[in-house]
Design an enzyme around this catalytic site. Sequence first.
Site, PDB file in Angstrom:
ATOM      1  N   ALA A 195      -4.243   7.830  -4.659  1.00 58.32           N
ATOM      2  CA  ALA A 195      -2.915   6.940  -5.147  1.00 58.32           C
ATOM      3  C   ALA A 195      -2.985   6.117  -5.146  1.00 58.32           C
ATOM      4  O   ALA A 195      -3.541   4.449  -4.385  1.00 58.32           O
ATOM      5  CB  ALA A 195      -1.676   7.373  -3.721  1.00 58.32           C
ATOM      6  N   GLY A 239       0.774  -1.250  -0.096  1.00 62.04           N
ATOM      7  CA  GLY A 239       0.225  -0.190  -0.121  1.00 62.04           C
ATOM      8  C   GLY A 239       0.836   1.223   0.184  1.00 62.04           C
ATOM      9  O   GLY A 239       1.903   1.046  -0.418  1.00 62.04           O
ATOM     10  N   ASN A 240       0.300   2.593   0.381  1.00 56.96           N
ATOM     11  CA  ASN A 240       0.851   3.555   0.458  1.00 56.96           C
ATOM     12  C   ASN A 240       0.288   4.267   1.746  1.00 56.96           C
ATOM     13  O   ASN A 240      -0.284   3.776   2.212  1.00 56.96           O
ATOM     14  CB  ASN A 240       0.613   4.345  -1.086  1.00 56.96           C
ATOM     15  CG  ASN A 240      -0.399   4.952  -1.330  1.00 56.96           C
ATOM     16  OD1 ASN A 240      -1.111   5.240  -0.484  1.00 56.96           O
ATOM     17  ND2 ASN A 240      -1.141   3.820  -1.751  1.00 56.96           N
ATOM     18  N   ARG A 241       0.542   5.868   1.383  1.00 58.52           N
ATOM     19  CA  ARG A 241       0.823   6.441   2.968  1.00 58.52           C
ATOM     20  C   ARG A 241      -0.267   7.851   2.489  1.00 58.52           C
ATOM     21  O   ARG A 241      -0.935   8.346   3.836  1.00 58.52           O
ATOM     22  CB  ARG A 241       2.294   7.220   3.682  1.00 58.52           C
ATOM     23  CG  ARG A 241       3.312   6.695   3.800  1.00 58.52           C
ATOM     24  CD  ARG A 241       4.142   7.044   4.367  1.00 58.52           C
ATOM     25  NE  ARG A 241       5.487   6.795   4.319  1.00 58.52           N
ATOM     26  CZ  ARG A 241       5.138   6.392   5.614  1.00 58.52           C
ATOM     27  NH1 ARG A 241       5.405   5.989   6.364  1.00 58.52           N
ATOM     28  NH2 ARG A 241       6.795   5.554   5.602  1.00 58.52           N
TER      29      ARG A 241
END
Length: 403
Positions: free
Chosen positions: A277, A210-212
Site C-alpha cells: 500500500a 501512513g496506512n493500515r
Amino acid sequence: MGKPKVVLGVSGGIAAYKACELLRRLTESGHDVRVVPTASALHFVGEATWAALSGNPASTEVWEDVHEVPHVRIGQGADLVVVAPATADMLAKAAHGLADDLLTNTLLTARCPVVFAPAMHTEMWEHPATQENAAALRRRGAVVIEPAVGRLTGADTGKGRFPDPAEIFETCRRVLARGAEGVTADLAGRHVVVSAGGTREPLDPVRYLGNRSSGKQGYALARTAVARGAAVTLVSANAELPDPVGADVVRVGTAVQLREAVLKAAVDADAVVMAAAVADFRPAVYTPGKIKKKDGVEPAPVELVRNPDVLAEISGRRLRAGQLVVGFAAETDDVLANGRAKLDRKGCDLLVVNEVGDGKAFGTGENEAVVLGADGTETPVPLGPKEALADVVWDLVRERLTR
C-alpha cells in the site's frame, strides 16, 4: 486418508540441531516423518533423538533391514522429501546423482516434491560449483531455499545461515499442498519481485502519514512463490513480520525508497507484483524537529505533494521483455468499477481488487478479491487464507508467462 509421509534428510552440518525444531513442527501438525540422517549428521544429533522426536526409527544405513530394501522403499513411499540442513557436499551429490548412502539413494528414488534448505559458510554457498549445483536441482523441479543472512559458526557472519525452521515448515506445507494437486515447482527458473506492507511518509521525527497495511498479503505472495520454486525479491515497507524463508528481503520506509528498490530489483524480473500500500501523498515539508502544540495557536495546515506512481511507472517501462506486472487496489465502494478503471489507468496486466474497511483485508489472515485481467478476464477468489489468493495470483501469472 493417512497422514502425509515426509522424509526429513539431515546432512552433516552444525545446523543439524535446528532440524529438531522443524521435525517437531512436522510431527505436531499431523505428518508421519521418517528421519534419514547421514553418518556425519549423527556427530551433531544422535539417532536416539531423531527416533524419539519422530516416533519412527531413524534410518541411517543402506545395510539395515535389507529385506525391506530401504534405499528404494523410503523414497518411493514419500509425499515430500526435505533435506535440512543441506550441506554443500549434499547439494553436489544430489545434483550429480551420486548414491553412496541411504539419504542420497532416497533422493534418487523419490518421485515426490523435494525441498533443500542449505546451510554453510558464505564462501561455500557463493562458490560457482555450489551455485551451479543449486541451479541444476532447481531446473529439475526441486525447491532450493536461499539461505538466510546472519551469524554463522564462530564469529563469521554472512549468507549461509540455516533459515528459520518455522518458515521452512511453512514452505514444506505449501509444497505438500501443491504436490497433492499435482503441481510442484512450476515457477522454477523465474525471478519475481513482490512489494509488501505500507509506506510511511514522515512529517517530523515522530509523526508520519501512513496506512493500515500489515504486509501479510505480500508476504503470503512471497512465501508461496518460494514454495513454487521462484527466486523471490521482497521489497518490504514497514512490515513487522518474519522474513519469508528463501526470499531476498529489501527493507524500505517511504514511497520514494520503495520505487528505487522495485526498479532496481525488476531489471531482470519475470513478474512484479505490487501488493504494498503505497501512500499517494507525502508532506511537502519535513520538519527536522518535533512540531510542538502551542496553546491558543492552531497548527498550520499540512501541505501534501504527490508521490511517484510506482505501479504505473513499472507498467509503462517494462524493464524486461515479456515482464508481467500485477497491481493491487483496495476499494471501499464500487469495487469492480473502480478496479477496472484503475486497471486501464495503470496499464498493468492483472489487478487484484478487494474491498477494505470494517475489519476486511487489512491486518487479517484472510482476503477476498477479484483478479481483473487486461484481457477482460475476471477471476473471483472467495474469502479464505491469504495464501490461497496468492496461489491464484501466481496461477494467473504462470499462465501468462507461458503463453
